[in-house]
Design a protein around this motif. Structure first.
Motif: not given
Length: 750
Positions: A728-735
């Motif tokens: 749920a707290y993953s960032m929008p940008d993959f990097e």
């Protein structure tokens, strides 16, 4: 027709053979069933109220000279090319055979009295002698190599427990075969072979049991394990007619090379092993034929005599007098005389130890691992010398603690440090008095004026860890200053625990933009009076009482740590009322082939009116930078590598992380990394978020997750790791979900 008749006869023979084998299997299982049912009247620890027996043990690391060729070889480069190049003469085998023909590699002796009472078995060491050491290494002396009794439900070999061939459920997990009758001590026994059906359940044990056909007791036993190590324990017993019991008379334990390419360290010596079922590319050495041999002879058994077991919290105990025994003592108590090689080994090891300064190096290594360098009566604290963080810049300091050369009853400790960026001195000064040697109890006090990372969790039973580098601190920028008076008692009076009881009074000043709203009043600094108690409980570990202290000789898991903290609102000028409850469970499972599994569970609950400084931050370790290469730093031991600093705060949380490490793999001669798979997750929430003003943060209600792979010790202790953030707290940008870290593993080599 003849062919048909021959096949018919062969078929009949097979049927007869199978019938005989099935009958033997049935007979063996029936004998084992009766042996299991008879354990209560055959096991001395169940049948007897008390017993006492004397033991003499001799421990060697040695090799058979006849098994070593002792050649002097020539070493070539390109041996299989048309013109190989001569490099050098290799005489290591020759010199090793020459040495091992006269001496052992290691030798120690021990005289003990085992006492059983109140359902406890304790070893009292009456005399101890170790080649090369004026004072024995107690950690080696206290190691339990194998189970004392063959009747234990879980049989132990080298700190690993297996299902016993005489456990209540043994018939489900072992196969048994009748090998014939044998006479032992003029009594008829059935010799029965056993082998675990499933390696996972039975642990891979196999061997033989001689079962007395009259009372179904064990009269002799050989228990083996073959893997990366070849382990063999031989139990011999003496029949005590008056007690109708078989008591131990002699035990022999041998550890030899198994089948694996991992390096296994046993009692300070390194044995190297070849891969199972394949040819090894590793160069063969004469020392590959080294083995560990532990022999124990028993005598002077006494039964149902008055015994009072002292110090029941320890499995073994050794006094100062035991390490100072003279030659007369050893002449009187050696149940097996020393041969010429045994006699020559002691002066040889003493000479080597003196010339190589082994004892002083061992003392230095012990101190260094705890973050100190001994300088006369003072241990210099390495952790105080130099660190760096975003708030203080370079922090330079000096500090330490007095050691036994100063006093065995009193200690003084302190430090002073200066931050080049904030331009302030920090310091601490304290002292303590020993209350008891057996309990390891101290009472002391201190005053400290220093910085502390906000919302960091620390169990006060933990020794402050020493790190050559402290990667997390480099990127920490949010601290609070505390001026703290502390009074404490630390003790091990509760069996298998270490506890600290303390009372502190602190003036807290946050060094970041923060205000705490309490009942409509805004606080940017405050006073706290806290009563705390922390207990670390190691219920499965084994302990030895030495002349200096109680030491943990065998670390077994899980280990449990609990901590309770309560603010004292009506004591001094405490500003807030709150409490905290913290818990931690550590688990490790090392395997003989070098693999290791570990898990850590930690949880905390803060209730009441708690300022942000004393909440939970989950130990983040990811700098707030735009690109991956800017965020490269060293990985922490148990920190969240993809969580940004000051990103999450909680008043209650639960965290779990698991790791599994591989054995070291040889890629080239100097590149031998090991791989570790890591996965972490945490949930948390915040009570009364409106009380915290001026500081933006998120909570962990939906769960934070990351996983990664570490490649450790690629070269000179350095390695590389990569982690990925998901959920749920993953960032929008993959990097931004990726964290690349360096790792470092310290190998002292001493």
């Amino acid at each position: 027709m003849r062919l048909f008749a021959l096949m018919k006869r062969l078929f009949l023979l097979i049927l007869i053979f199978n019938a005989i084998a099935a009958h033997a299997q049935t007979d063996a299982s029936e004998i084992i069933r009766k042996a299991i049912e008879s354990k209560t009247r055959n096991n001395p620890e169940q049948k007897l109220e008390t017993f006492r027996i004397k033991a003499y043990n001799k421990l060697l690391i040695t090799a058979n000279p006849d098994s070593i060729a002792g050649h002097i070889d020539s070493v070539f480069i390109g041996k299989h090319t048309p013109r190989p190049i001569f490099v050098k003469v290799d005489s290591s085998d020759y010199h090793f055979k020459k040495y091992i023909s006269k001496y052992h590699l290691f030798e120690s002796e021990k005289v003990s009295r085992y006492e059983f009472a109140e359902e406890r078995l304790k070893e009292n060491i009456l005399g101890a002698k170790m080649g090369g050491f004026s004072q024995p290494v107690y950690e080696i002396m206290g190691v339990k190599l194998h189970s004392f009794s063959v009747y234990e439900p879980r049989y132990e070999l080298l700190t690993t427990k297996y299902i016993s061939p005489l456990a209540d459920d043994a018939l489900e997990n072992f196969e048994y075969a009748f090998l014939g009758n044998q006479t032992v001590n003029d009594r008829q026994t059935a010799k029965i072979a056993f082998k675990s059906k499933r390696r996972f359940r039975g642990g891979g044990l196999f061997g033989t049991l001689n079962i007395d056909l009259e009372n179904y007791a064990v009269a002799k036993a050989e228990i083996r394990y073959l893997g990366v190590l070849d382990l063999k324990v031989l139990y011999e017993f003496r029949y005590e007619a008056a007690q109708q019991l078989w008591m131990p008379s002699e035990t022999t334990f041998r550890i030899a090379k198994g089948k694996n390419d991992s390096n296994i360290k046993i009692l300070g010596a390194t044995l190297e092993f070849d891969p199972e079922n394949q040819e090894s590319s590793r160069q063969k050495f004469a020392s590959d034929r080294s083995y560990v041999l532990s022999q124990t002879w028993f005598s002077e058994a006494e039964f149902n005599v008055p015994i009072k077991v002292r110090h029941v919290a320890v499995e073994s105990e050794i006094t100062d007098a035991a390490v100072k025994r003279d030659d007369d003592f050893w002449q009187q108590n050696r149940l097996s005389p020393l041969d010429s090689r045994d006699i020559e080994t002691y002066p040889a090891l003493d000479s080597i130890s003196h010339s190589e300064k082994i004892e002083s190096r061992l003392r230095l290594a012990r101190k260094f691992l705890n973050g100190y360098i001994p300088i006369g009566p003072f241990d210099l604290g390495l952790r105080y010398l130099a660190t760096v963080n975003n708030y203080e810049g370079f922090r330079l300091g000096l500090g330490g603690v007095t050691n036994d050369k100063f006093s065995k009853k009193y200690r003084i400790e302190g430090y002073a440090a200066y931050g080049t960026k904030d331009g302030r001195w920090k310091y601490s000064l304290g002292g303590a008095v020993r209350l008891g040697n057996y309990t390891g109890s101290w009472i002391g006090g201190s005053f400290t004026d220093d910085l502390q990372e906000i919302a960091s969790t620390r169990f006060i039973t933990d020794r402050r860890p020493f790190k050559i580098y402290d990667a997390r601190a480099i990127n920490v920028s949010s601290f609070y200053n505390h001026k703290t008076w502390r009074g404490y008692i630390e003790t091990r009076i509760i069996p298998k625990t270490e506890s600290v009881w303390q009372l502190t009074y602190s003036h807290i000043e946050p060094k970041f933009d923060y205000t705490f709203n309490y009942r409509g009043k805004l606080y940017d600094e405050f006073n706290l009076t806290l009563a705390s108690v922390a207990i670390q409980w190691n219920p499965f570990s084994s302990y030895m009482q030495t002349p200096m202290a109680r030491i943990e000789t065998e670390k077994r898991f899980p280990k449990f740590t609990f901590q309770f903290t309560q603010a004292m609102p009506k004591f001094t000028d405490n500003d807030f009322s709150f409490g905290k409850v913290d818990a931690r469970v550590d688990f490790e499972k090392p395997f003989l082939d070098g693999q290791k599994f570990s898990a850590l569970f930690q949880a905390g609950l803060a209730y009441g009116n708690v300022p942000l400084t004393h909440l939970y931050n989950m130990s983040p370790n990811n700098p707030v930078k735009d690109h991956i290469q800017q965020r490269i730093t060293f990985a922490g031991k148990n920190s969240f590598e993809t969580m940004l600093f000051n990103e999450f705060f909680s008043s209650r949380y639960a965290m779990l992380q698991v790791k599994h490490s591989s054995p070291r793999l040889t890629i080239v001669k100097k590149v031998r990394p090991f791989f570790t798979i890591v996965s972490r997750g945490a949930f948390g929430s915040m009570q009364n978020p409106e009380q915290h003003i001026g500081f933006d943060y998120k909570t962990l209600d939906k769960g934070f997750f990351e996983s990664g792979l570490e490649i450790n010790q690629i070269y000179s202790g350095f390695g590389l790791a990569g982690f990925y953030r998901y959920g749920a707290y993953s960032m929008p940008d993959f990097e931004d979900n990726i964290a690349v870290k360096l790792t470092f593993t310290l190998n002292l080599g001493i």
